[in-house]
Enzyme design. Structure first.
Site, PDB file in Angstrom:
ATOM      1  N   GLU A  58       0.679  -0.772   0.131  1.00 30.96           N
ATOM      2  CA  GLU A  58       0.427   0.411   0.211  1.00 30.96           C
ATOM      3  C   GLU A  58       0.511   1.028  -0.058  1.00 30.96           C
ATOM      4  O   GLU A  58       2.300   1.157   0.622  1.00 30.96           O
ATOM      5  CB  GLU A  58      -0.981   0.562   0.927  1.00 30.96           C
ATOM      6  CG  GLU A  58      -2.193  -0.762   1.492  1.00 30.96           C
ATOM      7  CD  GLU A  58      -3.004  -0.793   3.136  1.00 30.96           C
ATOM      8  OE1 GLU A  58      -2.908   0.608   3.046  1.00 30.96           O
ATOM      9  OE2 GLU A  58      -3.452  -1.709   2.285  1.00 30.96           O
TER      10      GLU A  58
HETATM   11  C1  NOJ Z   1      -3.887   0.596   5.944  1.00 31.33           C
HETATM   12  C2  NOJ Z   1      -5.262  -0.368   5.364  1.00 31.33           C
HETATM   13  O1  NOJ Z   1      -5.053  -0.933   5.360  1.00 31.33           O
HETATM   14  C3  NOJ Z   1      -5.969   0.175   4.478  1.00 31.33           C
HETATM   15  O2  NOJ Z   1      -7.461   0.073   5.158  1.00 31.33           O
HETATM   16  C4  NOJ Z   1      -6.184   1.847   4.815  1.00 31.33           C
HETATM   17  O3  NOJ Z   1      -7.514   2.320   4.548  1.00 31.33           O
HETATM   18  C5  NOJ Z   1      -5.074   2.360   4.623  1.00 31.33           C
HETATM   19  N1  NOJ Z   1      -4.007   2.412   5.321  1.00 31.33           N
HETATM   20  C6  NOJ Z   1      -4.836   4.079   5.015  1.00 31.33           C
HETATM   21  O4  NOJ Z   1      -5.073   4.529   5.853  1.00 31.33           O
END
Ligand code: NOJ
Length: 475
Positions: A382
């Protein structure tokens, strides 16, 4: 800037994989449809609607349960190699254990996986993205060590049912945040037991991870030939001043947050970081306790955890300044760490209070991981930027991606960090947990006033699709 070297610096290796991510509770909706059981987020937000900023919940969310085919087309238009999504445990096992296996839940994920594969995209499945079945929470949730065994049963069912097509498995998404659900930190199940509940939760999660990894290794790997990893959240810590105390505090922060979960799995010696064991034990003794609040692994558990991952997944968004001080409730992880966080007012902001734009922190955290854990395979699971209006003309998001991806390329080319994949968060705007639908991270906008939850591409989706197509950052 058009010299061959400059071009090489902006280019990803041909084998590098791009992806985009979502998570079940944030997008699926259909919270009680077709036999799905209640999970801890359903439970919390139904009981306490004020828990989220806009009294929102995931009952309908992006309605991906009914619109997954459309979602897959959105993914496809991004030219990415993989789609990272999570499975809702209570959709498949409504009671959390194997007493009821919900065929309709299995059907849903079979259909989604088939659709992904049919479109030439690889599924990357997160087994647990924060939505524990409420039935298991009744037994203490992750503070109950037996939950590791329930997790193993659930993972086995997933490997058996989907492992013919799924080659990328993530056991847990961001265990630090899972644990904060037991320290009263605005996450489900919202149990307020800081400095105790969070450590117990983390311990069970680590044991559950190693159980699932070894199960895959012994029973599924030879035939299914997939990879099993785990994902950590990893912000970068910058000493607030150049005093030795602040420098030490910044390193301690890294060990208490990232090291807490990474050290047992990826370090040579295994177990929790030394500084963490030492400080929690000392504070516990000072509090008159007989044992450390940080649970202990047996020798055998340490060995089972060491090396139990094929890759290290990293969620990275931002950086913090760290200074040495002991504040926060007693007991708490914050106080144990002796690290106090702040952010520089000069760093550009976003739609999320915690997310400041500090691109160079990305390169630093990657180097830190590379050095600490002897060059593991890293996948960025991510990275992304939020705003509050979900605008189509999202130039700030484009500039965020551009600057962060540039730092990622430096980590790969200049520092030799082994990063093999990068996934943007997120495919589309979605339920940002306690912040509700107000913080928007999507490459596609979602219209929550429309029952069809209409998805519209933002400019950033085109930008990202070009990078994924060319394997190159535009100069
Ligand atoms: C980490 C998380 O895994 C995800 O669920 C979340 O929406 C994002 N960060 C943004 O905060």
């Amino acid at each position: 800037m058009n010299s061959p070297t400059a071009n090489a610096a902006l280019t990803f290796p041909p084998t590098f994989k791009f992806g985009v991510a979502t998570a079940a509770y944030q997008v699926e909706g259909a919270w009680d449809e077709d036999g799905k059981g209640e999970n801890i987020w359903d439970h919390l937000l139904h009981k306490n609607p004020e828990f989220t900023e806009d009294r929102a919940n995931g009952d309908i969310a992006n309605d991906s349960y009914h619109r997954y085919k459309e979602d897959v087309q959105l993914v496809k238009a991004l030219n990415v190699d993989f789609y990272r999504f999570s499975i809702a445990w209570s959709r498949i096992l409504p009671k959390g254990d194997l007493s009821v296996v919900n065929q309709k839940g299995l059907d849903y994920y079979n259909n989604l996986i088939d659709e992904v594969v049919a479109n030439g995209i690889e599924p990357m499945v997160t087994i647990y993205h924060w939505d524990l079945p409420q039935e298991l929470q009744k037994l203490g949730g992750w503070t109950n060590r037996e939950t590791a065994l329930y997790f193993r049963d659930y993972a086995e069912l997933l490997f058996t049912s989907f492992g013919d097509r799924v080659k990328w498995w993530i056991t847990f998404n961001d265990p630090q945040v899972i644990s904060s659900g037991y320290s009263g930190d605005k996450m489900a199940p919202n149990v307020e037991k800081p400095g105790v509940g969070d450590y117990l939760c983390g311990h069970t999660v680590l044991l559950a991870h190693s159980q699932a990894f070894h199960l895959y290794d012994s029973t599924f790997r030879a035939t299914q030939k997939g990879q099993v990893g785990i994902v950590f959240g990893g912000s970068w810590a910058i000493p607030k001043t150049d005093s030795p105390d602040d420098i030490a505090a910044a390193e301690r922060y890294m060990q208490f947050y990232l090291g807490w979960f990474a050290h047992p799995i990826f370090s040579q010696e295994g177990d929790y970081p030394h500084v963490m064991r030492e400080r929690v034990a000392a504070n516990s003794a000072r509090e008159g306790l007989r044992r450390s609040r940080l649970p202990q692994f047996s020798r055998e558990e340490i060995e089972l955890l060491r090396g139990s991952s094929d890759f290290l997944g990293l969620n990275h968004y931002t950086s913090f300044h760290v200074e040495a001080d002991e504040t926060g409730p007693c007991p708490s992880l914050g106080r144990d760490s002796g690290a106090v966080l702040s952010q520089d007012p000069s760093w550009p902001g976003s739609g999320s209070s915690w997310l400041k734009v500090v691109p160079w922190g990305f390169r630093n955290v990657l180097s830190w991981i590379h050095e600490q854990y002897n060059g593991p395979n890293i996948i960025i699971t991510e990275n992304g930027f939020s705003d509050r209006d979900g605008r189509i003309d999202d130039m700030e998001r484009i500039s965020y991606y551009k600057s962060y991806i540039q730092e990622l390329l430096k980590a790969i080319h200049k520092d030799g960090v082994k990063v093999t994949g990068y996934s943007a968060w997120s495919l589309m705007d979605n339920l940002e947990w306690a912040s509700g639908y107000r913080e928007k991270f999507g490459l596609y906008q979602v219209d929550y006033n429309n029952p069809n939850r209409t998805r519209t591409p933002k400019k950033s989706s085109k930008f990202f699709a070009e990078i994924a197509r060319t394997h190159k950052l535009p100069s």
